[in-house]
Design a protein around this motif. Structure first.
Motif, PDB file in Angstrom:
ATOM      1  N   LEU A 199       0.813  -1.214   0.000  1.00  0.00           N
ATOM      2  CA  LEU A 199       0.000   0.000   0.000  1.00  0.00           C
ATOM      3  C   LEU A 199       0.845   1.262   0.000  1.00  0.00           C
ATOM      4  CD1 LEU A 199      -2.757  -1.075   2.546  1.00  0.00           C
ATOM      5  CD2 LEU A 199      -3.025  -0.802   0.082  1.00  0.00           C
ATOM      6  N   GLU A 200       2.160   1.091  -0.280  1.00  0.00           N
ATOM      7  CA  GLU A 200       3.078   2.230  -0.342  1.00  0.00           C
ATOM      8  C   GLU A 200       3.068   3.044   0.950  1.00  0.00           C
ATOM      9  OE1 GLU A 200       5.235   2.810  -2.695  1.00  0.00           O
ATOM     10  OE2 GLU A 200       4.570   1.079  -3.865  1.00  0.00           O
ATOM     11  N   GLY A 201       2.964   2.334   2.077  1.00  0.00           N
ATOM     12  CA  GLY A 201       3.051   2.987   3.382  1.00  0.00           C
ATOM     13  C   GLY A 201       1.744   3.498   3.940  1.00  0.00           C
ATOM     14  N   GLN A 202       0.636   3.339   3.204  1.00  0.00           N
ATOM     15  CA  GLN A 202      -0.652   3.798   3.715  1.00  0.00           C
ATOM     16  C   GLN A 202      -1.117   2.899   4.868  1.00  0.00           C
ATOM     17  OE1 GLN A 202      -2.330   6.627   2.809  1.00  0.00           O
ATOM     18  NE2 GLN A 202      -0.527   7.089   1.579  1.00  0.00           N
ATOM     19  N   MET A 203      -2.071   3.378   5.661  1.00  0.00           N
ATOM     20  CA  MET A 203      -2.544   2.639   6.826  1.00  0.00           C
ATOM     21  C   MET A 203      -3.252   1.352   6.393  1.00  0.00           C
ATOM     22  SD  MET A 203      -2.403   2.940  10.090  1.00  0.00           S
ATOM     23  CE  MET A 203      -2.141   4.690  10.361  1.00  0.00           C
TER      24      MET A 203
END
Length: 342
Positions: A335-339
């Motif tokens: 998620l490319e660092g998303q929560m």
């Protein structure tokens, strides 16, 4: 007649019937299949086995076209998946409308759905979270938790029907200033695979329960963590990046950093703003739910209930949360660092 009662269908008859159908098709002569089958004395089912029915138009999209769509969606991922059906058809020059593409691609189990909505993370934090996930190794997850003594918020009572204000109203007996203080107990614990510490209570002068460097060293590290090191436990201690845990410099030196270096404690700070990457956060839910089931009006009752609630957290549950860490980390990376939803 054959023994089964079905007319014998010999090869010459098949050839004649197929030849008649091919001749009519080639010359453009209109005819009905039923009439052809009736003339040669065969049933519809047997007739269609010899002369395949040519019903409807050819599919607009071939299997090759669908394969190209599949590859396009797989290769471009999110950028392709957010296109509308019409945009996707135009992008691939399929010469069909979006509705047609939707119908055909549905056979490959592709469908549109509303994207999941999770907490947004800015680019800087997302990059930090992703890099941190790649460094994750063996861990004992630690954290503090705070327990409210008595009900949280304003006290509510059962009111008689039609009653609003009364001479003996409870507001005259309540001390609202004490209620606002909302006394709390503070505790610390750590969990890991096949490991669960006791619930350890500590005191602090901070009203919000924030630990000072002295409290963390004298009430947590020395009496609790140091015995683990002395008996040779192989672990890395995970902590949140709080100043009381030695996460920042302080005037006069950082006594927690000094203690960790002296006792050779391997540790790391959890990525800020990332409760989904700390399994101990999941372990606080059962005891908090347990505490809400019973009245706890003083410090001793609250402490006993908190310990009893912590006892309901099984090692199997903890191991399950720890086992989910690779999936949590991969989800965060994907998620490319998303929560994530953890």
């Amino acid at each position: 007649m054959s023994q089964s009662g079905i007319s014998y269908f010999d090869t010459p008859k098949k050839a004649r019937m197929k030849g008649a159908a091919n001749f009519n098709n080639a010359m453009g002569i209109p005819y009905f299949y039923n009439n052809l089958f009736q003339y040669y004395g065969v049933s519809k089912q047997r007739g269609y086995e010899v002369v395949p029915e040519n019903r409807g138009a050819k599919p607009i999209l071939s299997s090759k076209d669908l394969h190209c769509v599949d590859r396009f969606l797989q290769d471009l991922g999110w950028d392709a998946r957010v296109l509308t059906w019409d945009q996707l058809a135009e992008e691939l020059n399929l010469n069909c409308c979006g509705r047609t593409l939707k119908t055909h691609i549905g056979s490959m189990d592709y469908h549109k759905c509303i994207a999941c909505c999770k907490g947004w993370v800015n680019g800087k934090l997302a990059t930090k979270r992703k890099d941190w996930c790649l460094l994750m190794r063996r861990v004992r997850f630690s954290d503090e938790v705070h327990w409210s003594v008595g009900p949280e918020g304003k006290v509510k009572i059962i009111r008689k029907p039609g009653e609003r204000l009364c001479a003996d109203c409870v507001q005259h007996t309540l001390n609202r200033e004490d209620e606002k203080k909302n006394q709390r107990l503070h505790s610390w614990a750590a969990v890991g695979y096949n490991f669960k510490s006791n619930l350890n209570f500590h005191t602090t002068k901070s009203r919000n329960g924030k630990m000072s460097l002295e409290v963390y060293r004298d009430q947590i590290l020395e009496p609790i963590v140091k015995p683990w090191l002395e008996r040779g436990d192989n672990f890395v201690l995970e902590e949140d990046n709080d100043s009381g845990h030695g996460g920042g410099d302080s005037k006069g030196g950082n006594i927690v950093k000094t203690w960790k270096k002296k006792n050779k404690l391997e540790h790391y700070f959890n990525c800020s703003g990332s409760p989904d990457l700390a399994p101990i956060e999941n372990c606080w839910r059962p005891p908090k739910q347990f505490l809400q089931r019973f009245p706890h009006w003083d410090e001793f009752e609250t402490r006993e209930l908190a310990v009893e609630g912590w006892g309901t957290v099984t090692q199997h549950f903890i191991n399950k949360q720890v086992d989910s860490m690779p999936r949590r980390l991969q989800d965060c990376i994907d998620l490319e660092g998303q929560m994530t939803g953890w």
